[in-house]
Scaffold this motif. Structure first.
Motif, PDB file in Angstrom:
ATOM      1  N   LEU A 313      -3.916 -18.095 -14.981  1.00 38.15           N
ATOM      2  CA  LEU A 313      -4.648 -16.884 -14.625  1.00 38.15           C
ATOM      3  C   LEU A 313      -4.872 -15.980 -15.834  1.00 38.15           C
ATOM      4  N   LEU A 314      -3.866 -15.883 -16.693  1.00 40.20           N
ATOM      5  CA  LEU A 314      -3.931 -14.932 -17.799  1.00 40.20           C
ATOM      6  C   LEU A 314      -4.833 -15.395 -18.934  1.00 40.20           C
ATOM      7  N   SER A 315      -4.859 -16.686 -19.215  1.00 40.04           N
ATOM      8  CA  SER A 315      -5.538 -17.197 -20.407  1.00 40.04           C
ATOM      9  C   SER A 315      -7.018 -16.803 -20.498  1.00 40.04           C
ATOM     10  N   PRO A 316      -7.820 -16.995 -19.448  1.00 40.86           N
ATOM     11  CA  PRO A 316      -9.227 -16.559 -19.556  1.00 40.86           C
ATOM     12  C   PRO A 316      -9.356 -15.049 -19.744  1.00 40.86           C
ATOM     13  N   ILE A 441      -7.755 -22.821 -27.360  1.00 40.05           N
ATOM     14  CA  ILE A 441      -8.987 -22.073 -27.085  1.00 40.05           C
ATOM     15  C   ILE A 441      -8.837 -20.632 -27.557  1.00 40.05           C
ATOM     16  N   GLY A 442      -7.658 -20.039 -27.329  1.00 34.89           N
ATOM     17  CA  GLY A 442      -7.410 -18.667 -27.749  1.00 34.89           C
ATOM     18  C   GLY A 442      -7.440 -18.498 -29.261  1.00 34.89           C
ATOM     19  N   LEU A 464     -16.425 -19.879 -24.971  1.00 30.97           N
ATOM     20  CA  LEU A 464     -14.980 -20.142 -24.940  1.00 30.97           C
ATOM     21  C   LEU A 464     -14.337 -19.547 -23.688  1.00 30.97           C
ATOM     22  N   THR A 465     -14.798 -18.366 -23.268  1.00 30.84           N
ATOM     23  CA  THR A 465     -14.283 -17.758 -22.038  1.00 30.84           C
ATOM     24  C   THR A 465     -14.602 -18.624 -20.831  1.00 30.84           C
ATOM     25  N   SER A 472      -8.880 -23.487 -16.068  1.00 31.85           N
ATOM     26  CA  SER A 472      -7.885 -22.893 -15.174  1.00 31.85           C
ATOM     27  C   SER A 472      -8.254 -23.115 -13.710  1.00 31.85           C
ATOM     28  N   VAL A 473      -9.525 -22.892 -13.370  1.00 34.42           N
ATOM     29  CA  VAL A 473      -9.963 -23.088 -11.991  1.00 34.42           C
ATOM     30  C   VAL A 473      -9.788 -24.536 -11.573  1.00 34.42           C
TER      31      VAL A 473
END
Length: 492
Positions: A313-316, A441-442, A464-465, A472-473
């Motif tokens: 959840l947090l990464s994007p 990715i970050g 990238l977002t 994640s989804v």
């Protein structure tokens, strides 16, 4: 078995979304208040507010005896067992100790105000300002006890509404203080916000569990276990508040009050706002973890599921935040705060490590190894403070961002190593894979902030977002009933 596994993931996802959403609303309201503060008071006013708030937090953590945390396990047990007589009695115990903590916090804040003034200012006398914070510290103690009661008795919807109402009322009442009194309105605004939080909380709590003024010495004795459990949490939080106070005092002495304001904005935009995902851990995750803390296999399963969902959840959100910071800072504050963008962008990377270390850190508390928790938390701040001193002196605000990342990497290694050795915690390879992909990715997104500009910057970061979100989804869809709920809601 598969259905039960999916329901478990659904539970983690549901409550992370609920409390994360509430936290997001509160943050948005706070952003509006900070925007007005920046416009009316400037960086110096923001710095003054940050200094005073850090002292308030330090005094509160030193005197609240961990009631908001230590009261939860025992009260939750009585609630689950439907032992109404013991539940009512223990609520009285909590309220008695909260009153004691309130009085202690008021006196303590007044006592330390001359010392804090000498440490944090090289001009003027702000002793009275610090002493006035005793009112807010006293009210925070009362609020903490009532919050523990509502949390333990599963009034989570009420708690969510209280947070939103408090934020709205505080916004409406504090802005006129900044407008009419400028810097002189900062202390009254802090006290007013604490007062609004207390009044809204006790109004709801007293309606659920009416106040009964029947205190005795036996209640003091029965609260000793609660205080003992919360003591390590208090000390760790106090050390954290002291560290933040030292950092801000260092920036004020090494630089100026404007530097404190800039640092506070950078810290708030990364560490605090990422708390949208972390907000469910203490309210929902910690009670679940405590219930299975004696079972190694179930503990590992609980920690790993929380870690997976939180990371995905947090990464994007981190990549999106990192991308829009150059626009977000002047939009939410003023162009005066643009120098902090570099610090905030690199500090965003620290949240990848925090989301992995935080679920493991709660195992120590769930097993009630209070001394171990205290030592682990202290180790983090022992690394953070000198790292920021070195980073700021060497590279300015960008160096403070690097220091925050270094401290969080060290925390993950220390907490992870201790959990592996002491609790036989084992991280799954799935988490390693998810973390490796999302962190890569970050890192690429951060590299783009250094190398690209204009349309190249925005198109690349947007792509990238989207990639991070899609990944994640995809994973959450496999683990939960997310897709079915979305189809039902949007009639896909």
């Amino acid at each position: 078995m598969e259905e039960k596994r999916n329901e478990s993931y659904d539970h983690v996802l549901k409550y992370t979304w609920i409390f994360g959403g509430v936290q997001g609303i509160v943050i948005l309201i706070g952003l509006v208040r900070n925007k007005f503060m920046a416009l009316l008071l400037g960086a110096g006013g923001m710095g003054l507010s940050a200094l005073l708030t850090s002292v308030q937090n330090f005094a509160s953590q030193c005197t609240n005896m961990g009631i908001s945390f230590g009261a939860v396990p025992r009260l939750s047990e009585y609630y689950e067992q439907q032992r109404q007589d013991m539940l009512s009695y223990y609520i009285q115990v909590i309220r008695l100790w909260s009153l004691i903590a309130s009085l202690l916090g008021f006196v303590f804040c007044i006592a330390i105000s001359p010392l804090v003034n000498d440490l944090s200012f090289t001009w003027g006398n702000h002793t009275l300002h610090y002493a006035m914070l005793g009112l807010s510290v006293a009210m925070i103690a009362i609020t903490g006890g009532e919050t523990a009661i509502l949390k333990s008795t599963r009034h989570l919807g009420g708690l969510a509404r209280i947070q939103v109402y408090t934020a709205i009322i505080s916004l409406v009442l504090s802005i006129p203080l900044y407008y009419f009194f400028r810097h002189s309105g900062v202390v009254p605004a802090i006290v007013l916000i604490a007062g609004m939080s207390m009044l809204t909380t006790i109004a709801y709590s007293y309606r659920c569990y009416p106040l009964r003024l029947h205190f005795n010495w036996g209640q003091l004795k029965n609260g000793a276990g609660m205080i003992k459990l919360g003591l390590a949490f208090v000390l760790a939080s106090a050390i954290g508040s002291a560290a933040e106070m030292l950092i801000r005092a260092f920036l004020n002495v090494e630089g100026c009050l404007d530097d404190v304001g800039l640092y506070n904005v950078g810290y708030m935009l990364t560490i605090t706002y990422a708390g949208m995902v972390f907000s469910s851990m203490e309210t929902d995750y910690f009670p679940r973890l405590s219930a299975v803390s004696k079972d190694i296999e179930k503990t590992n399963e609980t920690v790993n599921k929380q870690m997976e969902v939180s990371l995905l959840l947090l990464s994007p959100m981190l990549i999106a935040l990192l991308t829009v910071l150059p626009v977000l800072v002047p939009l939410l504050f003023t162009k005066e705060f643009l120098p902090v963008v570099g610090m905030a962008q690199v500090a965003v990377l620290a949240m990848y490590f925090k989301v992995l270390s935080m679920p493991m850190a709660y195992v120590t508390l769930a097993r009630r190894y209070s001394l171990s928790y205290l030592l682990l938390e202290t180790a983090y701040f022992v690394i953070l403070v000198p790292a920021i001193v070195v980073g700021f002196r060497t590279w300015g605000f960008w160096g403070t961002g690097v220091a925050i990342v270094v401290a969080h990497v060290a925390e993950l290694l220390i907490v992870g190593g201790y959990a592996y050795w002491q609790y036989y915690y084992r991280c799954t390879w799935k988490i390693v894979r998810y973390a490796a992909i999302q962190m890569t990715i970050g890192l690429v997104a951060y590299a783009v902030t250094l190398l690209a500009e204009g349309w190249t910057y925005w198109i690349t970061e947007a792509a990238l977002t989207v990639v991070s979100t899609a990944y994640s989804v995809h994973i959450l869809r496999q683990k939960t009933h997310l897709w079915e709920r979305l189809r039902s809601k949007f009639r896909i």
